[in-house]
Design a protein around this motif. Sequence first.
Motif, PDB file in Angstrom:
ATOM      1  N   SER A 120       0.836  -1.213   0.000  1.00 33.19           N
ATOM      2  CA  SER A 120       0.000   0.000   0.000  1.00 33.19           C
ATOM      3  C   SER A 120       0.864   1.255   0.000  1.00 33.19           C
ATOM      4  O   SER A 120       0.555   2.233  -0.681  1.00 33.19           O
ATOM      5  CB  SER A 120      -0.926   0.000   1.226  1.00 33.19           C
ATOM      6  OG  SER A 120      -1.838  -1.068   1.169  1.00 33.19           O
ATOM      7  N   GLU A 140      -1.845   8.986   3.046  1.00 33.35           N
ATOM      8  CA  GLU A 140      -2.108   8.743   1.629  1.00 33.35           C
ATOM      9  C   GLU A 140      -2.456   7.277   1.358  1.00 33.35           C
ATOM     10  O   GLU A 140      -3.217   6.980   0.427  1.00 33.35           O
ATOM     11  CB  GLU A 140      -0.875   9.134   0.791  1.00 33.35           C
ATOM     12  CG  GLU A 140      -0.614  10.624   0.731  1.00 33.35           C
ATOM     13  CD  GLU A 140      -1.698  11.365  -0.032  1.00 33.35           C
ATOM     14  OE1 GLU A 140      -2.145  10.848  -1.073  1.00 33.35           O
ATOM     15  OE2 GLU A 140      -2.099  12.456   0.419  1.00 33.35           O
ATOM     16  N   ARG A 182      -3.959   5.215   3.507  1.00 32.05           N
ATOM     17  CA  ARG A 182      -4.930   4.702   4.474  1.00 32.05           C
ATOM     18  C   ARG A 182      -6.014   3.827   3.846  1.00 32.05           C
ATOM     19  O   ARG A 182      -6.447   2.832   4.429  1.00 32.05           O
ATOM     20  CB  ARG A 182      -5.558   5.851   5.262  1.00 32.05           C
ATOM     21  CG  ARG A 182      -6.362   6.842   4.440  1.00 32.05           C
ATOM     22  CD  ARG A 182      -6.813   8.010   5.331  1.00 32.05           C
ATOM     23  NE  ARG A 182      -7.615   8.989   4.621  1.00 32.05           N
ATOM     24  CZ  ARG A 182      -7.142   9.968   3.891  1.00 32.05           C
ATOM     25  NH1 ARG A 182      -5.809  10.119   3.778  1.00 32.05           N
ATOM     26  NH2 ARG A 182      -7.947  10.823   3.277  1.00 32.05           N
ATOM     27  N   SER A 183      -6.452   4.168   2.646  1.00 29.68           N
ATOM     28  CA  SER A 183      -7.484   3.367   1.989  1.00 29.68           C
ATOM     29  C   SER A 183      -6.968   1.967   1.684  1.00 29.68           C
ATOM     30  O   SER A 183      -7.636   0.957   1.972  1.00 29.68           O
ATOM     31  CB  SER A 183      -7.928   4.043   0.686  1.00 29.68           C
ATOM     32  OG  SER A 183      -8.880   3.253   0.007  1.00 29.68           O
ATOM     33  N   GLY A 184      -5.758   1.877   1.125  1.00 27.93           N
ATOM     34  CA  GLY A 184      -5.169   0.578   0.836  1.00 27.93           C
ATOM     35  C   GLY A 184      -4.869  -0.215   2.091  1.00 27.93           C
ATOM     36  O   GLY A 184      -5.000  -1.441   2.110  1.00 27.93           O
ATOM     37  N   ASP A 201     -11.040   7.037   1.228  1.00 29.33           N
ATOM     38  CA  ASP A 201     -10.182   7.273   0.065  1.00 29.33           C
ATOM     39  C   ASP A 201     -10.475   8.668  -0.488  1.00 29.33           C
ATOM     40  O   ASP A 201     -11.532   8.905  -1.088  1.00 29.33           O
ATOM     41  CB  ASP A 201     -10.430   6.216  -1.010  1.00 29.33           C
ATOM     42  CG  ASP A 201      -9.417   6.315  -2.140  1.00 29.33           C
ATOM     43  OD1 ASP A 201      -8.538   7.196  -2.087  1.00 29.33           O
ATOM     44  OD2 ASP A 201      -9.507   5.503  -3.089  1.00 29.33           O
ATOM     45  N   LYS A 202      -9.560   9.608  -0.308  1.00 26.35           N
ATOM     46  CA  LYS A 202      -9.762  11.001  -0.724  1.00 26.35           C
ATOM     47  C   LYS A 202      -9.006  11.328  -2.010  1.00 26.35           C
ATOM     48  O   LYS A 202      -8.922  12.499  -2.406  1.00 26.35           O
ATOM     49  CB  LYS A 202      -9.301  11.952   0.394  1.00 26.35           C
ATOM     50  CG  LYS A 202     -10.017  11.751   1.721  1.00 26.35           C
ATOM     51  CD  LYS A 202     -11.526  11.911   1.588  1.00 26.35           C
ATOM     52  CE  LYS A 202     -12.200  11.736   2.936  1.00 26.35           C
ATOM     53  NZ  LYS A 202     -13.685  11.865   2.823  1.00 26.35           N
ATOM     54  N   ARG A 203      -8.466  10.313  -2.659  1.00 29.79           N
ATOM     55  CA  ARG A 203      -7.721  10.568  -3.892  1.00 29.79           C
ATOM     56  C   ARG A 203      -8.670  10.929  -5.032  1.00 29.79           C
ATOM     57  O   ARG A 203      -9.774  10.428  -5.096  1.00 29.79           O
ATOM     58  CB  ARG A 203      -6.888   9.339  -4.268  1.00 29.79           C
ATOM     59  CG  ARG A 203      -5.713   9.115  -3.320  1.00 29.79           C
ATOM     60  CD  ARG A 203      -4.960   7.843  -3.654  1.00 29.79           C
ATOM     61  NE  ARG A 203      -5.788   6.648  -3.464  1.00 29.79           N
ATOM     62  CZ  ARG A 203      -5.373   5.415  -3.710  1.00 29.79           C
ATOM     63  NH1 ARG A 203      -4.153   5.201  -4.165  1.00 29.79           N
ATOM     64  NH2 ARG A 203      -6.152   4.384  -3.498  1.00 29.79           N
ATOM     65  N   TYR A 248      -8.185  -1.624   3.295  1.00 35.42           N
ATOM     66  CA  TYR A 248      -8.614  -2.710   2.417  1.00 35.42           C
ATOM     67  C   TYR A 248      -7.731  -3.954   2.624  1.00 35.42           C
ATOM     68  O   TYR A 248      -8.223  -5.077   2.607  1.00 35.42           O
ATOM     69  CB  TYR A 248      -8.569  -2.281   0.956  1.00 35.42           C
ATOM     70  CG  TYR A 248      -9.260  -3.252   0.031  1.00 35.42           C
ATOM     71  CD1 TYR A 248     -10.653  -3.320  -0.016  1.00 35.42           C
ATOM     72  CD2 TYR A 248      -8.534  -4.113  -0.776  1.00 35.42           C
ATOM     73  CE1 TYR A 248     -11.291  -4.223  -0.844  1.00 35.42           C
ATOM     74  CE2 TYR A 248      -9.169  -5.025  -1.605  1.00 35.42           C
ATOM     75  CZ  TYR A 248     -10.553  -5.068  -1.641  1.00 35.42           C
ATOM     76  OH  TYR A 248     -11.181  -5.974  -2.456  1.00 35.42           O
ATOM     77  N   SER A 283     -13.074   1.524   3.199  1.00 29.49           N
ATOM     78  CA  SER A 283     -11.947   1.888   2.334  1.00 29.49           C
ATOM     79  C   SER A 283     -12.344   2.953   1.328  1.00 29.49           C
ATOM     80  O   SER A 283     -11.588   3.891   1.068  1.00 29.49           O
ATOM     81  CB  SER A 283     -11.432   0.640   1.612  1.00 29.49           C
ATOM     82  OG  SER A 283     -10.381   0.959   0.735  1.00 29.49           O
ATOM     83  N   ARG A 284     -13.545   2.834   0.765  1.00 32.74           N
ATOM     84  CA  ARG A 284     -14.022   3.835  -0.199  1.00 32.74           C
ATOM     85  C   ARG A 284     -14.310   5.161   0.484  1.00 32.74           C
ATOM     86  O   ARG A 284     -14.043   6.233  -0.092  1.00 32.74           O
ATOM     87  CB  ARG A 284     -15.274   3.330  -0.900  1.00 32.74           C
ATOM     88  CG  ARG A 284     -15.025   2.210  -1.916  1.00 32.74           C
ATOM     89  CD  ARG A 284     -16.213   2.018  -2.826  1.00 32.74           C
ATOM     90  NE  ARG A 284     -17.393   1.597  -2.079  1.00 32.74           N
ATOM     91  CZ  ARG A 284     -17.736   0.344  -1.839  1.00 32.74           C
ATOM     92  NH1 ARG A 284     -16.968  -0.638  -2.282  1.00 32.74           N
ATOM     93  NH2 ARG A 284     -18.826   0.048  -1.158  1.00 32.74           N
TER      94      ARG A 284
END
Length: 227
Positions: free
Chosen positions: A121, A151, A153-155, A225-227, A158, A221-222
């Motif tokens: 990640s 950056e 955190r979402s991965g 996710d702020k990307r 998940y 996770s979604r």
Amino acid sequence: MLEAINAVLDNVAHRMPELLVSLSETFLMVGIALGAAILVGIPVGTLLYLTRKGGLVERPRLFALFDILVNVVRSFPFMILIVALIPVTRFLLGTSLGTVAASVPLSIVAIVYYGRLVEQSLLDVDRGVITAAVSMGATLPEIVFKVLLVEARSGIVYGLTIATISFLSFSTLAGAVGGGGIGDFAIRYGYFRFETDTMVFTIVVIVLLVQLIQFSGSRLSRVIDKR
């Protein structure tokens, strides 16, 4: 037909108290493994990322050491690892039997398994963001905690979802050391006692657990996710 259905329901209801105990044992084992994965696995994954070639703190020998250790532990079939770690478990807890004892090898697997997912990640983080932080004079702790982990955190979440499902699968082998759990329950009654209805019901419970974990983890996770 109706009598057969009633017989199945009666048998399942008769086993329900034991099923609930087995579920609590599974939750305990997986909960301990998750705690170890988060508390130790994240630092291990971060260290692998930082010390690898081209990393912020490039240390080839240190990276090679941790990389080999992670790969060695991951290469062991879990049942063999349980047996191999019996002396360690007995040293730590005074016994190698029981639910908590089964959590020791499960936690070790959790640390290395999740550590590798965390490393991956972090590798997915845009190098430009890291370069920008370095150019602005950010310290290493600031880069790690305010850039990398944020950056990624979402991965990371998940990856924890995937790891949790794997831990649930590994916990089914805990019966080998008297650890109990829902997997052991299914084997004892479904395989050794030929209670197919009990085994099918247990499988349905496991499938529902996996679906709940996957849905919750993917949704969280979604959301973050702020990307």
